[in-house]
Design a protein around this motif. Sequence first.
Motif, PDB file in Angstrom:
ATOM      1  N   SER A  21      -2.567  -3.708   0.055  1.00 59.46           N
ATOM      2  CA  SER A  21      -2.237  -2.440   0.709  1.00 59.46           C
ATOM      3  C   SER A  21      -3.426  -1.855   1.497  1.00 59.46           C
ATOM      4  O   SER A  21      -3.436  -1.048   2.329  1.00 59.46           O
ATOM      5  CB  SER A  21      -1.810  -1.279  -0.201  1.00 59.46           C
ATOM      6  N   GLY A  22      -4.749  -2.318   1.017  1.00 59.60           N
ATOM      7  CA  GLY A  22      -6.038  -1.663   1.566  1.00 59.60           C
ATOM      8  C   GLY A  22      -6.492  -0.736   0.708  1.00 59.60           C
ATOM      9  O   GLY A  22      -7.647  -0.274   0.834  1.00 59.60           O
ATOM     10  N   GLY A 117       4.704  -2.740  -3.124  1.00 59.19           N
ATOM     11  CA  GLY A 117       5.843  -3.152  -3.027  1.00 59.19           C
ATOM     12  C   GLY A 117       5.839  -3.740  -1.429  1.00 59.19           C
ATOM     13  O   GLY A 117       7.094  -4.195  -1.090  1.00 59.19           O
ATOM     14  N   GLY A 118       5.099  -3.505  -0.943  1.00 55.52           N
ATOM     15  CA  GLY A 118       4.939  -4.318   0.580  1.00 55.52           C
ATOM     16  C   GLY A 118       5.319  -5.736   0.611  1.00 55.52           C
ATOM     17  O   GLY A 118       6.313  -5.894   1.453  1.00 55.52           O
ATOM     18  N   ALA A 119       4.974  -6.530  -0.156  1.00 57.22           N
ATOM     19  CA  ALA A 119       5.326  -7.967  -0.192  1.00 57.22           C
ATOM     20  C   ALA A 119       6.756  -7.977  -0.424  1.00 57.22           C
ATOM     21  O   ALA A 119       7.416  -8.968  -0.065  1.00 57.22           O
ATOM     22  CB  ALA A 119       4.478  -8.715  -0.880  1.00 57.22           C
ATOM     23  N   VAL A 120       7.067  -7.534  -1.440  1.00 61.68           N
ATOM     24  CA  VAL A 120       8.591  -7.426  -2.050  1.00 61.68           C
ATOM     25  C   VAL A 120       9.588  -6.899  -0.901  1.00 61.68           C
ATOM     26  O   VAL A 120      10.451  -7.800  -0.644  1.00 61.68           O
ATOM     27  CB  VAL A 120       8.842  -6.562  -3.030  1.00 61.68           C
ATOM     28  N   ILE A 121       9.021  -5.791  -0.214  1.00 57.54           N
ATOM     29  CA  ILE A 121      10.134  -5.397   0.961  1.00 57.54           C
ATOM     30  C   ILE A 121       9.924  -6.441   2.145  1.00 57.54           C
ATOM     31  O   ILE A 121      11.062  -6.836   2.776  1.00 57.54           O
ATOM     32  CB  ILE A 121       9.568  -4.063   1.787  1.00 57.54           C
ATOM     33  N   ASP A 122       8.805  -6.929   2.432  1.00 56.91           N
ATOM     34  CA  ASP A 122       8.993  -8.216   3.502  1.00 56.91           C
ATOM     35  C   ASP A 122       9.932  -9.422   3.024  1.00 56.91           C
ATOM     36  O   ASP A 122      10.585  -9.859   3.859  1.00 56.91           O
ATOM     37  CB  ASP A 122       7.552  -8.716   3.802  1.00 56.91           C
ATOM     38  N   CYS A 139       9.556  -8.371 -11.934  1.00 57.62           N
ATOM     39  CA  CYS A 139       8.106  -8.728 -11.874  1.00 57.62           C
ATOM     40  C   CYS A 139       7.577  -8.574 -13.376  1.00 57.62           C
ATOM     41  O   CYS A 139       8.124  -8.067 -14.135  1.00 57.62           O
ATOM     42  CB  CYS A 139       7.403  -7.626 -10.983  1.00 57.62           C
ATOM     43  N   ALA A 140       6.435  -9.146 -13.495  1.00 57.69           N
ATOM     44  CA  ALA A 140       5.851  -9.387 -14.647  1.00 57.69           C
ATOM     45  C   ALA A 140       5.005  -7.993 -14.951  1.00 57.69           C
ATOM     46  O   ALA A 140       5.376  -7.407 -16.026  1.00 57.69           O
ATOM     47  CB  ALA A 140       4.644 -10.346 -14.965  1.00 57.69           C
ATOM     48  N   ILE A 141       4.377  -7.274 -14.052  1.00 63.40           N
ATOM     49  CA  ILE A 141       3.663  -6.098 -14.027  1.00 63.40           C
ATOM     50  C   ILE A 141       4.108  -5.184 -12.833  1.00 63.40           C
ATOM     51  O   ILE A 141       3.947  -5.631 -11.568  1.00 63.40           O
ATOM     52  CB  ILE A 141       2.327  -6.501 -14.232  1.00 63.40           C
ATOM     53  N   ASP A 142       4.595  -4.144 -13.137  1.00 64.38           N
ATOM     54  CA  ASP A 142       4.855  -3.014 -12.044  1.00 64.38           C
ATOM     55  C   ASP A 142       3.742  -2.060 -12.280  1.00 64.38           C
ATOM     56  O   ASP A 142       3.735  -1.323 -13.183  1.00 64.38           O
ATOM     57  CB  ASP A 142       6.362  -2.402 -12.440  1.00 64.38           C
ATOM     58  N   ARG A 143       2.772  -1.991 -11.285  1.00 66.28           N
ATOM     59  CA  ARG A 143       1.801  -1.220 -11.157  1.00 66.28           C
ATOM     60  C   ARG A 143       1.759  -0.038 -10.170  1.00 66.28           C
ATOM     61  O   ARG A 143       0.888   0.804  -9.922  1.00 66.28           O
ATOM     62  CB  ARG A 143       0.471  -2.120 -11.003  1.00 66.28           C
ATOM     63  N   ARG A 144       3.050   0.321  -9.850  1.00 67.94           N
ATOM     64  CA  ARG A 144       3.320   1.307  -8.822  1.00 67.94           C
ATOM     65  C   ARG A 144       3.011   2.521  -9.365  1.00 67.94           C
ATOM     66  O   ARG A 144       3.270   2.907 -10.608  1.00 67.94           O
ATOM     67  CB  ARG A 144       4.874   1.225  -8.128  1.00 67.94           C
ATOM     68  N   ALA A 145       2.792   3.664  -8.528  1.00 67.65           N
ATOM     69  CA  ALA A 145       2.309   4.965  -9.154  1.00 67.65           C
ATOM     70  C   ALA A 145       3.975   5.471  -9.472  1.00 67.65           C
ATOM     71  O   ALA A 145       4.803   5.112  -8.655  1.00 67.65           O
ATOM     72  CB  ALA A 145       1.740   5.678  -8.007  1.00 67.65           C
ATOM     73  N   PRO A 146       4.160   6.244 -10.397  1.00 68.17           N
ATOM     74  CA  PRO A 146       5.418   6.786 -10.897  1.00 68.17           C
ATOM     75  C   PRO A 146       6.120   7.345  -9.505  1.00 68.17           C
ATOM     76  O   PRO A 146       7.505   7.239  -9.544  1.00 68.17           O
ATOM     77  CB  PRO A 146       5.048   7.775 -11.800  1.00 68.17           C
ATOM     78  N   ALA A 147       5.573   8.033  -8.618  1.00 71.41           N
ATOM     79  CA  ALA A 147       6.135   8.760  -7.497  1.00 71.41           C
ATOM     80  C   ALA A 147       6.551   7.704  -6.354  1.00 71.41           C
ATOM     81  O   ALA A 147       7.250   8.309  -5.424  1.00 71.41           O
ATOM     82  CB  ALA A 147       5.251   9.850  -6.965  1.00 71.41           C
ATOM     83  N   ALA A 148       6.081   6.604  -6.533  1.00 74.38           N
ATOM     84  CA  ALA A 148       6.287   5.549  -5.311  1.00 74.38           C
ATOM     85  C   ALA A 148       7.808   5.395  -5.424  1.00 74.38           C
ATOM     86  O   ALA A 148       8.199   4.652  -6.300  1.00 74.38           O
ATOM     87  CB  ALA A 148       5.473   4.215  -5.619  1.00 74.38           C
ATOM     88  N   ASN A 149       8.184   5.524  -3.937  1.00 70.37           N
ATOM     89  CA  ASN A 149       9.804   5.166  -4.128  1.00 70.37           C
ATOM     90  C   ASN A 149      10.180   4.124  -2.906  1.00 70.37           C
ATOM     91  O   ASN A 149      11.146   4.122  -2.551  1.00 70.37           O
ATOM     92  CB  ASN A 149      10.726   6.557  -3.995  1.00 70.37           C
TER      93      ASN A 149
END
Length: 172
Positions: A21-22, A117-122, A139-149
């Motif tokens: 994501s940068g 989630g960018g790669a998943v959306i693509d 996924c094996a590991i979900d590292r998204r921030a809880p607020a990420a939707n």
Amino acid sequence: MDLARQINERSRLTGQFTLRSGLTATHYFDKYLFETDPVLLRRVVDAMAPLVPTGTELLGGLELGGIPIATLLGQVTGLPVLFIRKQAKTYGTQKLVEGVDCAGREVLLVEDVISTGGAVIDAAHAIRGLGGKADTVLCAIDRRAPAANQLASNGIQVRSVLTGDQLDALTV
């Protein structure tokens, strides 16, 4: 040893890392350290298999990290596997998605680690563009921030074996 602890010990690196994501992070899960270990990869896939939604017809492994997981998950579940590239080849068949035709079929996206989630959306857009259905990622590991939707707003449900919070709790 439980799976979370084993993955954490094998794959957690500390330092300064730039994510897809940068964004930058001070710790990183080098998924290739668990994906290249056949025993640990099998433990991850065995934990994933019960999370495969009923009605799944194809497994769609995202390049690169989702491909070994999807391949082994296909062996465990008997489901055929697609390989979803980050971009279409510029030679040969010039395909973005390798494998059988997914039109009209339910594809479970398979990823190793989700941060934004960018790669998943693509990948979901790629499958949908071919007439397939892609509304869940495992996924094996979900590292998204809880607020990420971002995934939810693109109609994608997440199922994960572990979360970043679970792994982070092991380091305190």
